[in-house]
Scaffold this motif. Structure first.
Motif, PDB file in Angstrom:
ATOM      1  N   HIS A  92       3.294  -0.838   3.938  1.00 56.48           N
ATOM      2  CA  HIS A  92       2.195  -0.510   2.955  1.00 56.48           C
ATOM      3  C   HIS A  92       2.794   0.054   1.696  1.00 56.48           C
ATOM      4  O   HIS A  92       2.596  -0.203   0.426  1.00 56.48           O
ATOM      5  CB  HIS A  92       0.935   0.200   3.209  1.00 56.48           C
TER       6      HIS A  92
ATOM      7  N   ARG B   4       4.928  -3.185  -0.040  1.00 54.66           N
ATOM      8  CA  ARG B   4       3.663  -3.690  -0.650  1.00 54.66           C
ATOM      9  C   ARG B   4       3.744  -2.729  -2.110  1.00 54.66           C
ATOM     10  O   ARG B   4       3.005  -3.450  -2.971  1.00 54.66           O
ATOM     11  CB  ARG B   4       2.377  -3.650  -0.013  1.00 54.66           C
TER      12      ARG B   4
ATOM     13  N   TRP C 264       2.305   0.262  -2.377  1.00 51.37           N
ATOM     14  CA  TRP C 264       1.078   1.003  -2.400  1.00 51.37           C
ATOM     15  C   TRP C 264       1.428   2.581  -2.560  1.00 51.37           C
ATOM     16  O   TRP C 264       2.589   2.773  -1.891  1.00 51.37           O
ATOM     17  CB  TRP C 264      -0.011   0.675  -1.206  1.00 51.37           C
TER      18      TRP C 264
ATOM     19  N   GLY D 215      -3.254   2.007   3.556  1.00 51.90           N
ATOM     20  CA  GLY D 215      -4.174   1.549   2.940  1.00 51.90           C
ATOM     21  C   GLY D 215      -5.524   1.704   3.611  1.00 51.90           C
ATOM     22  O   GLY D 215      -6.577   2.028   2.809  1.00 51.90           O
TER      23      GLY D 215
END
Length: 477
Positions: free
Chosen positions: A238, A242, A244, A248
């Motif tokens: 994550h 991704r 982030w 998440g």
């Protein structure tokens, strides 16, 4: 549970707060944890319709690509023990993630500077080769696509059943369930700085209105000792893959019924997650580890999920059988991810259990709110004191709920009373419910030249002259 503000319906505009505005609140350790042994992270370019590679051992695989690419079909197969598995599709899910109005990983100091699209990660255990494919609906390759291989390593605590820590207990509200903390599953807190300094501090919504149930679309045959490593790998995917700020989900539940703390910031608080894009504010996400499209979740998993939901909803005075308005849509307080977008999550076999979950949560909560803190808050009026921020929780000697404009405290010895304004700020600085001053035995009252509030072992005093709230210790009778 029929109260308008806290029961059947609730409408609230999202409000994102920073940790600095909330001090003091529960202590969150910031000492970085050492990484697991033998960890690695690798990105391999997918410069053709299918790329195959022999690799060092890894445990999780996913595919990523530049943000904005739509209509991707992705699949993977892996080599284990010298044999290749069959091809397995990877779920392409762009509706998990941060809210569009509050993007993560886009700070100028972030290494990549952009959030990336991608599949859900897949746990493969111990693989030494990979073949992956990601193409558009037209069959063309995707510029900048990469397969991600993560080896989460091993911690000595992975095999410890004692990894569950004791948590809050009490008769009311519903107690916080046993939970594996971030420290115990091995979160490397240094990773939260990977996408910029803005990611280090957690962000908060103003309250908890709803819960979203997810599945991770992963394997269902993992072992007990693999789960901490799976969570660490998901955390890495994550953040690093991704873009982030953190894991998440707010909470995760494994097939054995164990609950894991997800996103950093305090499990009791309304931490802003990245689980249901456009609906993260004022909600929390619970992810069941596995794929429940064809397979039903085990009973232990569902029961633990119900207990997490009961604890969070009861503490914030939300009925599991109510509907609320969130993100401009009317939703059940307990909803599935697919209720917000066209997605398969949380899988058909789990989605059909949401009705059972709502009923079970309602039974665990006792069907109504009857705590002294809740009754006192209703007397004050929720329109006056706002929504609960730090839901009802045990203090050293009683119970408390922090609302938007007041903190309400209760013990058998003192009854219910609240702090507000400068008195609330000063009391929090002292450590609300501290042993030295004790709990409030009155609300704030006016006196000539200022205001006072009595506590079990002293006063808070405000005078117009110095305009400061002073602490006076001593008997209050």
């Amino acid at each position: 549970m029929g109260n308008t503000a806290m029961g059947k319906t609730a409408r609230l505009l999202p409000l994102v707060l920073t940790a600095a505005a909330l001090v003091p609140l529960p202590h969150h350790p910031t000492t970085p944890e050492p990484p697991a042994q033998d960890t690695s992270y690798q990105e391999i370019p997918l410069d053709g319709p299918s790329v195959q590679a022999r690799t060092e051992p890894y445990g999780m695989v996913g595919i990523i690509w530049p943000a904005g690419v739509q209509g991707v079909t992705a699949k993977v197969r892996v080599e284990r023990d010298g044999r290749w598995t069959g091809w397995q599709p990877l779920r392409v899910e762009d509706e998990h993630g941060p809210d569009p109005k509050d993007p993560e990983g886009t700070q100028p100091s972030a290494p990549e500077g952009i959030e990336r699209g991608g599949t859900e990660p897949l746990w493969v255990g111990d693989a030494t080769g990979v073949q992956a494919s990601a193409v558009t609906t037209a069959g063309t390759t995707i510029a900048g696509a990469k397969m991600v291989l993560i080896r989460p390593g091993v911690l000595s605590s992975d095999a410890e059943e004692s990894a569950q820590v004791e948590t809050t207990s009490g008769r009311s509200p519903y107690p916080m369930p046993l939970m594996v903390s971030r420290k115990r599953w091995g979160a490397d807190e240094r990773l939260r700085a990977h996408n910029g300094a803005d990611c280090v501090r957690p962000k908060y919504s103003s309250t908890v209105l709803a819960a979203f149930v997810h599945h991770t679309a992963d394997r269902n045959d993992y072992t007990r000792t693999q789960v901490p490593a799976m969570v660490r790998a998901m955390y890495t995917y994550h953040v690093r893959s991704r873009g982030w700020c953190d894991l998440g989900y707010n909470f995760l539940v494994d097939r054995f019924g164990r609950v894991f703390e997800g996103r950093y910031g305090g499990a009791q608080l309304p931490v802003l997650g990245a689980h249901t894009a456009s609906y993260n504010a004022n909600s929390f996400g619970v992810a069941l580890i596995g794929n429940f499209e064809q397979t039903a979740p085990p009973a232990a998993m569902l029961e633990s999920t119900a207990r997490v939901l009961a604890w969070k909803l009861d503490a914030n005075y939300r009925s599991p059988q109510a509907t609320i308005v969130l993100g401009g849509s009317r939703l059940h307080t307990v909803s599935g991810h697919r209720d917000t977008k066209a997605t398969a999550c949380p899988g058909t076999q789990l989605y059909t259990k949401l009705g059972w979950l709502r009923q079970r949560v309602n039974a665990l909560m006792g069907g109504s709110f009857a705590t002294p803190v809740y009754r006192y808050a209703r007397k004050l009026g929720f329109r006056n004191i706002g929504q609960p921020f730090w839901g009802e929780h045990a203090t050293r000697t009683g119970w408390a709920t922090y609302f938007a404009t007041r903190d309400v405290f209760y013990s058998v010895a003192t009854g219910p009373h609240s702090t507000q304004g400068a008195f609330r700020t000063r009391y929090r600085q002292l450590g609300a419910g501290s042993a030295r001053l004790g709990l409030p035995i009155t609300d704030t009252y006016q006196v000539r030249g200022g205001a006072r509030q009595k506590f079990q072992r002293g006063w808070l005093v405000w005078d117009r002259g110095d305009r400061q709230v002073q602490v006076v210790y001593g008997r209050t009778s």
